[in-house]
Design a protein around this motif. Structure first.
Motif, PDB file in Angstrom:
ATOM      1  N   GLY A 130       0.807  -1.209   0.000  1.00  0.00           N
ATOM      2  CA  GLY A 130       0.000   0.000   0.000  1.00  0.00           C
ATOM      3  C   GLY A 130       0.838   1.256   0.000  1.00  0.00           C
ATOM      4  O   GLY A 130       2.029   1.236   0.342  1.00  0.00           O
ATOM      5  N   PRO A 131       0.240   2.396  -0.362  1.00  0.00           N
ATOM      6  CA  PRO A 131       0.996   3.643  -0.492  1.00  0.00           C
ATOM      7  C   PRO A 131       1.554   4.181   0.821  1.00  0.00           C
ATOM      8  O   PRO A 131       2.463   5.022   0.803  1.00  0.00           O
ATOM      9  CB  PRO A 131      -0.035   4.614  -1.092  1.00  0.00           C
ATOM     10  N   TYR A 132       1.036   3.732   1.960  1.00  0.00           N
ATOM     11  CA  TYR A 132       1.512   4.226   3.253  1.00  0.00           C
ATOM     12  C   TYR A 132       2.506   3.273   3.910  1.00  0.00           C
ATOM     13  O   TYR A 132       2.887   3.471   5.063  1.00  0.00           O
ATOM     14  CB  TYR A 132       0.326   4.446   4.201  1.00  0.00           C
ATOM     15  N   ARG A 133       2.965   2.259   3.195  1.00  0.00           N
ATOM     16  CA  ARG A 133       3.805   1.231   3.816  1.00  0.00           C
ATOM     17  C   ARG A 133       5.059   1.807   4.474  1.00  0.00           C
ATOM     18  O   ARG A 133       5.538   1.289   5.489  1.00  0.00           O
ATOM     19  CB  ARG A 133       4.190   0.157   2.794  1.00  0.00           C
ATOM     20  N   ASP A 134       5.605   2.893   3.936  1.00  0.00           N
ATOM     21  CA  ASP A 134       6.843   3.466   4.459  1.00  0.00           C
ATOM     22  C   ASP A 134       6.607   4.686   5.344  1.00  0.00           C
ATOM     23  O   ASP A 134       7.561   5.352   5.758  1.00  0.00           O
ATOM     24  CB  ASP A 134       7.766   3.859   3.303  1.00  0.00           C
ATOM     25  N   ARG A 135       5.372   4.986   5.647  1.00  0.00           N
ATOM     26  CA  ARG A 135       5.033   6.208   6.378  1.00  0.00           C
ATOM     27  C   ARG A 135       5.120   5.982   7.886  1.00  0.00           C
ATOM     28  O   ARG A 135       4.762   4.927   8.404  1.00  0.00           O
ATOM     29  CB  ARG A 135       3.614   6.629   5.996  1.00  0.00           C
ATOM     30  N   ALA A 136       5.588   7.004   8.589  1.00  0.00           N
ATOM     31  CA  ALA A 136       5.642   6.940  10.053  1.00  0.00           C
ATOM     32  C   ALA A 136       4.255   7.184  10.637  1.00  0.00           C
ATOM     33  O   ALA A 136       3.406   7.828  10.022  1.00  0.00           O
ATOM     34  CB  ALA A 136       6.619   7.975  10.587  1.00  0.00           C
ATOM     35  N   GLY A 137       4.038   6.686  11.836  1.00  0.00           N
ATOM     36  CA  GLY A 137       2.756   6.900  12.487  1.00  0.00           C
ATOM     37  C   GLY A 137       2.783   6.462  13.936  1.00  0.00           C
ATOM     38  O   GLY A 137       3.702   5.775  14.382  1.00  0.00           O
ATOM     39  N   HIS A 138       1.750   6.864  14.662  1.00  0.00           N
ATOM     40  CA  HIS A 138       1.548   6.439  16.040  1.00  0.00           C
ATOM     41  C   HIS A 138       0.081   6.076  16.227  1.00  0.00           C
ATOM     42  O   HIS A 138      -0.749   6.237  15.328  1.00  0.00           O
ATOM     43  CB  HIS A 138       1.966   7.534  17.022  1.00  0.00           C
ATOM     44  N   ASP A 139      -0.235   5.588  17.412  1.00  0.00           N
ATOM     45  CA  ASP A 139      -1.569   5.084  17.712  1.00  0.00           C
ATOM     46  C   ASP A 139      -2.663   6.045  17.256  1.00  0.00           C
ATOM     47  O   ASP A 139      -3.639   5.645  16.619  1.00  0.00           O
ATOM     48  CB  ASP A 139      -1.672   4.841  19.223  1.00  0.00           C
ATOM     49  N   ILE A 140      -2.516   7.321  17.569  1.00  0.00           N
ATOM     50  CA  ILE A 140      -3.538   8.316  17.246  1.00  0.00           C
ATOM     51  C   ILE A 140      -3.738   8.440  15.738  1.00  0.00           C
ATOM     52  O   ILE A 140      -4.854   8.676  15.258  1.00  0.00           O
ATOM     53  CB  ILE A 140      -3.173   9.679  17.892  1.00  0.00           C
ATOM     54  N   ASN A 141      -2.660   8.245  14.972  1.00  0.00           N
ATOM     55  CA  ASN A 141      -2.750   8.323  13.512  1.00  0.00           C
ATOM     56  C   ASN A 141      -3.477   7.115  12.934  1.00  0.00           C
ATOM     57  O   ASN A 141      -4.298   7.248  12.011  1.00  0.00           O
ATOM     58  CB  ASN A 141      -1.366   8.425  12.894  1.00  0.00           C
ATOM     59  N   TYR A 142      -3.177   5.929  13.457  1.00  0.00           N
ATOM     60  CA  TYR A 142      -3.815   4.709  12.954  1.00  0.00           C
ATOM     61  C   TYR A 142      -5.313   4.736  13.232  1.00  0.00           C
ATOM     62  O   TYR A 142      -6.128   4.384  12.372  1.00  0.00           O
ATOM     63  CB  TYR A 142      -3.188   3.463  13.587  1.00  0.00           C
ATOM     64  N   LEU A 143      -5.696   5.183  14.435  1.00  0.00           N
ATOM     65  CA  LEU A 143      -7.115   5.272  14.767  1.00  0.00           C
ATOM     66  C   LEU A 143      -7.816   6.298  13.879  1.00  0.00           C
ATOM     67  O   LEU A 143      -8.979   6.120  13.506  1.00  0.00           O
ATOM     68  CB  LEU A 143      -7.293   5.658  16.234  1.00  0.00           C
ATOM     69  N   SER A 144      -7.108   7.364  13.528  1.00  0.00           N
ATOM     70  CA  SER A 144      -7.690   8.404  12.681  1.00  0.00           C
ATOM     71  C   SER A 144      -7.925   7.905  11.264  1.00  0.00           C
ATOM     72  O   SER A 144      -9.026   8.047  10.707  1.00  0.00           O
ATOM     73  CB  SER A 144      -6.769   9.629  12.661  1.00  0.00           C
ATOM     74  N   LEU A 145      -6.897   7.306  10.653  1.00  0.00           N
ATOM     75  CA  LEU A 145      -7.028   6.825   9.284  1.00  0.00           C
ATOM     76  C   LEU A 145      -7.984   5.652   9.172  1.00  0.00           C
ATOM     77  O   LEU A 145      -8.569   5.422   8.106  1.00  0.00           O
ATOM     78  CB  LEU A 145      -5.664   6.433   8.726  1.00  0.00           C
ATOM     79  N   ALA A 146      -8.162   4.914  10.257  1.00  0.00           N
ATOM     80  CA  ALA A 146      -9.067   3.760  10.250  1.00  0.00           C
ATOM     81  C   ALA A 146     -10.523   4.169  10.467  1.00  0.00           C
ATOM     82  O   ALA A 146     -11.406   3.310  10.476  1.00  0.00           O
ATOM     83  CB  ALA A 146      -8.647   2.757  11.320  1.00  0.00           C
ATOM     84  N   GLY A 147     -10.794   5.462  10.665  1.00  0.00           N
ATOM     85  CA  GLY A 147     -12.160   5.925  10.852  1.00  0.00           C
ATOM     86  C   GLY A 147     -12.670   5.813  12.271  1.00  0.00           C
ATOM     87  O   GLY A 147     -13.783   6.255  12.564  1.00  0.00           O
ATOM     88  N   VAL A 148     -11.886   5.239  13.168  1.00  0.00           N
ATOM     89  CA  VAL A 148     -12.347   5.037  14.542  1.00  0.00           C
ATOM     90  C   VAL A 148     -12.572   6.367  15.249  1.00  0.00           C
ATOM     91  O   VAL A 148     -13.611   6.590  15.897  1.00  0.00           O
ATOM     92  CB  VAL A 148     -11.331   4.187  15.340  1.00  0.00           C
ATOM     93  N   SER A 149     -11.632   7.282  15.117  1.00  0.00           N
ATOM     94  CA  SER A 149     -11.711   8.550  15.848  1.00  0.00           C
ATOM     95  C   SER A 149     -12.911   9.384  15.438  1.00  0.00           C
ATOM     96  O   SER A 149     -13.404  10.202  16.225  1.00  0.00           O
ATOM     97  CB  SER A 149     -10.427   9.356  15.633  1.00  0.00           C
ATOM     98  N   SER A 150     -13.396   9.194  14.209  1.00  0.00           N
ATOM     99  CA  SER A 150     -14.470  10.045  13.685  1.00  0.00           C
ATOM    100  C   SER A 150     -15.785   9.870  14.414  1.00  0.00           C
ATOM    101  O   SER A 150     -16.626  10.778  14.414  1.00  0.00           O
ATOM    102  CB  SER A 150     -14.681   9.759  12.193  1.00  0.00           C
ATOM    103  N   HIS A 151     -16.010   8.711  15.038  1.00  0.00           N
ATOM    104  CA  HIS A 151     -17.285   8.517  15.721  1.00  0.00           C
ATOM    105  C   HIS A 151     -17.111   8.326  17.225  1.00  0.00           C
ATOM    106  O   HIS A 151     -17.944   7.711  17.892  1.00  0.00           O
ATOM    107  CB  HIS A 151     -18.084   7.367  15.097  1.00  0.00           C
ATOM    108  N   CYS A 152     -16.005   8.879  17.766  1.00  0.00           N
ATOM    109  CA  CYS A 152     -15.773   8.880  19.204  1.00  0.00           C
ATOM    110  C   CYS A 152     -15.825  10.314  19.725  1.00  0.00           C
ATOM    111  O   CYS A 152     -15.483  11.252  19.016  1.00  0.00           O
ATOM    112  CB  CYS A 152     -14.417   8.262  19.533  1.00  0.00           C
ATOM    113  N   GLY A 153     -16.232  10.466  20.976  1.00  0.00           N
ATOM    114  CA  GLY A 153     -16.240  11.786  21.589  1.00  0.00           C
ATOM    115  C   GLY A 153     -17.594  12.465  21.513  1.00  0.00           C
ATOM    116  O   GLY A 153     -18.628  11.818  21.332  1.00  0.00           O
ATOM    117  N   ARG A 154     -17.587  13.791  21.651  1.00  0.00           N
ATOM    118  CA  ARG A 154     -18.799  14.584  21.684  1.00  0.00           C
ATOM    119  C   ARG A 154     -18.891  15.510  20.478  1.00  0.00           C
ATOM    120  O   ARG A 154     -17.865  15.968  19.952  1.00  0.00           O
ATOM    121  CB  ARG A 154     -18.831  15.440  22.957  1.00  0.00           C
TER     122      ARG A 154
END
Length: 378
Positions: A130-154
């Motif tokens: 995939g195009p992001y195979r060499d990209r750096a990231g952390h937990d918050i980034n993975y949750l964001s790109l996976a759509g998880v963060s979009s339906h959490c919170g207020r």
């Protein structure tokens, strides 16, 4: 009594949290884990505060039960030693970016030529393709790109930064353990090893669960406070008079009715049976007002013996003292190697015949170099 994975031998080339957490779980279950670390690029968890008797608590927990071998993998002699080790080991797990182990001459194809039954697991942020195979990231980034963060919170507040690393642990660590053990079962049937590719973003995407099913097959885009479980109903957290919090999960009718009775809101039971957003909002506001009238201790006493899916939000220290947590042996004492012990989180899986064992806290860097090299270089 030996753990269920006694006899499995693991070479661990991981750092920080996801991979070390996975191999810690394997070690607790009886696997023989040898952690290979760079002598000149210290894993940050070795120095991460806070410390207990001069040792990082994160390192002591993440690397319990493992041996430590310090090797410069850019040194041909070190690479030769790893190849000698691979002949005797069942599993390799690594956490470098794609291509790094290949440049070191330690990729799957190279090591599988030495040991065809080898199981080789790579844990990365985005996977080997995939195009992001060499990209750096952390937990918050993975949750964001996976759509998880979009339906959490207020609504209007944005997604919350979580106190736990969901993509790293529930994604990287747990999926790595599942993938490795599935490959072990396959090898028992066929004799063949294989490559296991674990992406923390893939795993986080799969954690969308019911919201993902509703979106992909039903066309329903989830958002904060948009569903039964994301703040769109009375299933929520409520503040008490002393600024503590109570969790209310009384979704089923029998639990909801007990909740309303305990709060003096019997006249509002019908609202809990309605799926209309305005009725859910009305009930939620009434629950919030009622709970705000008393401190947490009052609600703990009132709901202590009431089966209504209502529980206090405990601090971590309070949780560690809770009788349920203690009855499940989730707080354990682990040998530091000097006759003293450190309190740690226990292993969450209980086996009837082959209980897990946390043998010792994380070892000093290179503590087992002499013994390993004597065995393989003689």
């Amino acid at each position: 009594m030996a753990g269920p994975l006694e006899g499995l031998r693991v070479l661990d080339f991981t750092t920080l949290l996801p991979g070390p957490c996975a191999t810690m779980m394997l070690a607790d279950m009886g696997a023989d884990v040898l952690r290979v670390e760079a002598p000149d690029r210290m894993d940050l968890t070795r120095v991460m505060p806070p410390h207990d008797r001069g040792e990082s608590t994160a390192h002591a927990w993440l690397n319990r039960g493992k041996q430590s071998l310090a090797l410069d993998l850019k040194d041909p002699d070190s690479v030769a030693l790893v190849k000698s080790l691979v002949a005797d080991y069942d599993i390799v797990i690594e956490q470098f970016r794609p291509g790094v182990m290949g440049r070191l001459g330690l990729d799957y194809d190279t090591l599988a030529a030495i040991n065809p039954s080898l199981i080789y697991c790579s844990v990365t942020g985005y996977g080997q393709t995939g195009p992001y195979r060499d990209r750096a990231g952390h937990d918050i980034n993975y949750l964001s790109l996976a759509g998880v963060s979009s339906h959490c919170g207020r609504k209007g507040e944005g997604p919350p930064p979580l106190g736990i690393q969901v993509a790293d642990v529930a994604g990287g660590s747990h999926h790595a353990v599942m993938g490795i053990l599935a490959a072990v079962v396959h090898r028992q049937r066929t004799g063949d090893g294989q490559f296991v590719d674990v992406s923390m973003t893939d795993a986080a995407f799969s954690l969308n669960g019911m919201a993902g099913a509703a979106c992909l097959a039903g066309g329903q885009e989830p958002g904060p406070e948009s569903s039964l479980l994301s703040g769109g109903s009375f299933y929520d957290y409520y503040q008490t008079a002393d600024d503590r919090w109570l969790s209310v999960g009384s979704l089923e009718p029998q639990f909801m009715q007990r909740l309303c009775e305990a709060l003096g809101l019997s006249e509002l039971k019908s609202l809990g049976l309605s799926q209309r957003p305005e009725h859910q909002q009305q009930l939620s506001e009434a629950i919030a007002e009622a709970i705000r009238q008393q401190p947490l201790s009052v609600w703990q006493e009132r709901f202590g013996e009431l089966d209504a899916c209502v529980e206090p939000v405990l601090t971590l220290s309070e949780a560690a003292r809770h009788p349920q947590i203690n009855a499940r042996h989730m707080v354990i004492d682990v040998d530091r190697g000097d006759g003293t012990q450190q309190r740690q989180l226990g292993h969450p899986i209980k086996f009837g015949r082959t209980p897990c064992e946390s043998r010792h806290t994380g070892r000093p860097l290179g503590a087992d170099n002499e013994a390993i090299k004597a065995r393989y270089e003689s």
